[in-house]
Design an enzyme around this catalytic site. Structure first.
Site, mmCIF file in Angstrom:
data_model
loop_
_atom_site.group_PDB
_atom_site.id
_atom_site.type_symbol
_atom_site.label_atom_id
_atom_site.label_comp_id
_atom_site.label_asym_id
_atom_site.label_seq_id
_atom_site.Cartn_x
_atom_site.Cartn_y
_atom_site.Cartn_z
ATOM 1 N N GLU A 199 0.812 -1.225 0.000
ATOM 2 C CA GLU A 199 0.000 0.000 0.000
ATOM 3 C C GLU A 199 0.843 1.273 0.000
ATOM 4 O O GLU A 199 0.580 2.212 0.750
ATOM 5 C CB GLU A 199 -1.004 -0.039 1.157
ATOM 6 C CG GLU A 199 -1.999 -1.178 0.992
ATOM 7 C CD GLU A 199 -3.013 -1.308 2.118
ATOM 8 O OE1 GLU A 199 -2.904 -0.571 3.113
ATOM 9 O OE2 GLU A 199 -3.903 -2.169 2.002
ATOM 10 N N GLU A 317 -4.897 -8.298 -1.788
ATOM 11 C CA GLU A 317 -5.501 -8.244 -0.451
ATOM 12 C C GLU A 317 -6.889 -7.654 -0.571
ATOM 13 O O GLU A 317 -7.090 -6.628 -1.213
ATOM 14 C CB GLU A 317 -4.638 -7.384 0.482
ATOM 15 C CG GLU A 317 -5.162 -7.295 1.916
ATOM 16 C CD GLU A 317 -4.313 -6.376 2.794
ATOM 17 O OE1 GLU A 317 -3.077 -6.562 2.836
ATOM 18 O OE2 GLU A 317 -4.890 -5.443 3.402
#
Length: 542
Positions: A199, A317
């Protein structure tokens, strides 16, 4: 067999009661085209994450992670191994928010090797943490025992410095990761893929790195992997960036890294919003909200084709709701409407792998964080893994936007498997399954009577194509409902039988009921069904 079918008949009667009282029954058709492949997934499409979050990771005045971290998960718990082994090669991703603060206690590491600790000014409120090689050895013994396929997320912030706010700059220091990979290779540990960072794309979550810098670092990592695995029979894939989709950033990353560097473009999805949102259930059951995810899937497919056709897409994810998931939602039956719809939609858009956040930990774990007992989504994922093959087929139904359907070639056998999801709380759908081959043949026949054409059309829901006889054929049905009809039940019911671990902790048998293939398919309100047609004529599945 007689007892099972009797139970299923009673189950269908009970399940249909709401529809009977609601006086809302809808008839329609589902048409599957088995003549061409829409997309293909990886053989091991279903994946789950083991995260780094410690027990004191808390959101909304709750701390649902307990001892499920990579650092301290109880690998000897019998339920854990059995849950993974039931998949017969489950893909496991080791990674998460704290991975970019993980140091590896190997080689010339100069920092002390301490666990994560609460730290006010730390990334996500935690200090750096350290993975001891003794623990890495334990994890790899466990992965080998359970035949897991491992994706490991590397720290992509090591050596960088914060420039302003969440922006980090400077070259990545690869030394610690390289020592860690050398150790892994020296021990003979099998890593399917290395993922770079978590991220850090776009504006990031907590931290971000510019795409051109990230691309340069990936070129370096690719050289390291090529050198370390030179002469190896199997070389791990390189996955990046493991972040939220940002078109400009992703395109820049592909352009900067160049041809053949990145094998997989991974992105994260939490399309239900915050775990504390009181509207989570209504979002899950809203087809318009579920459809919004198609924009991201479609956009990523487009930029890969245009800028990086050597790569493929993964959902690295996805937990539905972020910040540890929604309490009393993400771990209950209702979440399977979202989860299975995501698996179906992602596969249609050429997604090769879909990693669920998490295998265990938080509210969205496939397993309960303290008891290790499977939550409903575990069984949804397991049924997908066992029934849905990698070839995706086109399927059409205009019955209602609340009836969602996906079709794949069946896994490990001839035929087609259909996934049907009924989001309606009052409509009982009674559907005829049709093979597009038969519809085309019937439409092309010349000089036939209207009665003859109608007869041919009625035969099309037998699913056996042009080679059918009139002999009785059976299909397999797996109907999923919540225990006692309560959407937030943590117990899933399969064909009227609650799914519970056996007395020895084994995963229960997931047995279908067999139904005459010529009978209509009944999908009760707020239920899910996998329908397996073993005699479906589908050239794309050969």
């Amino acid at each position: 067999m007689y007892i099972m079918e009797l139970c299923f008949g009673w189950f269908l009667l009970v399940a249909s009661i709401p529809a009977i009282f609601a006086q809302d029954i809808s008839h329609g058709s589902i048409v599957v085209d088995g003549t061409m492949t829409v997309a293909q997934t990886d053989d091991n499409f279903v994946c789950a994450t083991i995260d780094w979050w410690p027990y004191d990771k808390c959101n909304y005045d709750q701390c649902p992670w307990h001892h499920t971290s990579v650092m301290n998960l109880n690998l000897s718990h019998p339920f854990l191994a059995k849950a993974i082994q039931a998949f017969n090669r489950l893909r496991i991703r080791v990674g998460g928010s704290l991975q970019d603060q993980v140091l590896y206690d190997v080689g010339n590491l100069k920092s002390p090797c301490h666990p994560f600790q609460k730290m006010k000014d730390g990334l996500f409120g935690f200090s750096k943490g350290c993975l001891h090689m003794e623990r890495w050895d334990e994890l790899n013994r466990f992965f080998k025992e359970t035949s897991a396929m491992v994706t490991f997320g590397l720290n992509a912030l090591h050596g960088r410095h914060k420039i302003k706010r969440s922006l980090w700059g400077g070259d990545w220091d690869s030394s610690n990761a390289q020592d860690f990979m050398k150790y892994t290779i020296s021990k003979g540990y099998q890593i399917d893929s290395w993922e770079f960072g978590n991220e850090l794309s776009g504006n990031g979550i907590g931290a971000h790195v510019h795409a051109d810098q990230y691309g340069k670092d990936l070129v370096n990592l690719r050289k390291i992997i090529n050198e370390l695995y030179k002469g190896s029979q199997s070389k791990p894939s390189l996955i990046a960036p493991g972040g939220f989709y940002d078109e400009e950033w992703f395109v820049k990353l592909l352009q900067t890294s160049g041809f053949g560097v990145i094998d997989v473009m991974s992105h994260h999805m939490y399309n239900l919003g915050a775990g504390v949102d009181p509207k989570l259930v209504s979002k899950i059951l809203n087809p318009d909200h579920l459809n919004k995810a198609a924009y991201t899937f479609g956009n990523l497919t487009h930029i890969i084709r245009r800028h990086g056709p050597w790569t493929s897409a993964w959902v690295g994810e996805s937990g539905g709701a972020y910040n540890s998931g929604g309490a009393h939602v993400s771990n209950t039956f209702v979440n399977s409407f979202w989860y299975l719809d995501q698996l179906g939609m992602a596969s249609k858009y050429h997604t090769k792998v879909y990693c669920r956040q998490t295998l265990i930990g938080g509210n969205y774990g496939l397993l309960n964080a303290t008891t290790f007992v499977p939550n409903p989504d575990y069984y949804s994922g397991l049924l997908w893994h066992r029934l849905m093959g990698k070839v995706v087929l086109n399927v059409e139904s205009h019955a209602s936007p609340f009836l969602r359907s996906y079709a794949h070639c069946s896994k490990g056998r001839a035929g087609v498997t259909l996934l049907v999801i009924n989001l309606s709380n009052q409509t009982n759908f009674i559907m005829n399954a049709q093979n597009s081959i038969n519809l085309k043949l019937a439409a092309n026949e010349q000089n036939i009577s209207r009665d003859s054409f109608t007869h041919n059309l009625k035969k099309t829901f037998s699913w056996v194509g042009t080679k059918a006889s009139d002999d009785a054929l059976l299909r397999e049905e797996y109907h999923l409902t919540p225990k006692d009809g309560y959407l937030r039940s943590q117990t899933m019911v399969l064909n009227g039988i609650p799914l519970e671990l056996t007395s020895t902790g084994d995963i229960p048998s997931l047995n279908p009921v067999r139904v005459n293939v010529k009978s209509p398919i009944t999908i009760s309100p707020l239920s899910i069904a996998f329908i397996v047609f073993p005699n479906f004529e589908a050239p794309a599945c050969r």
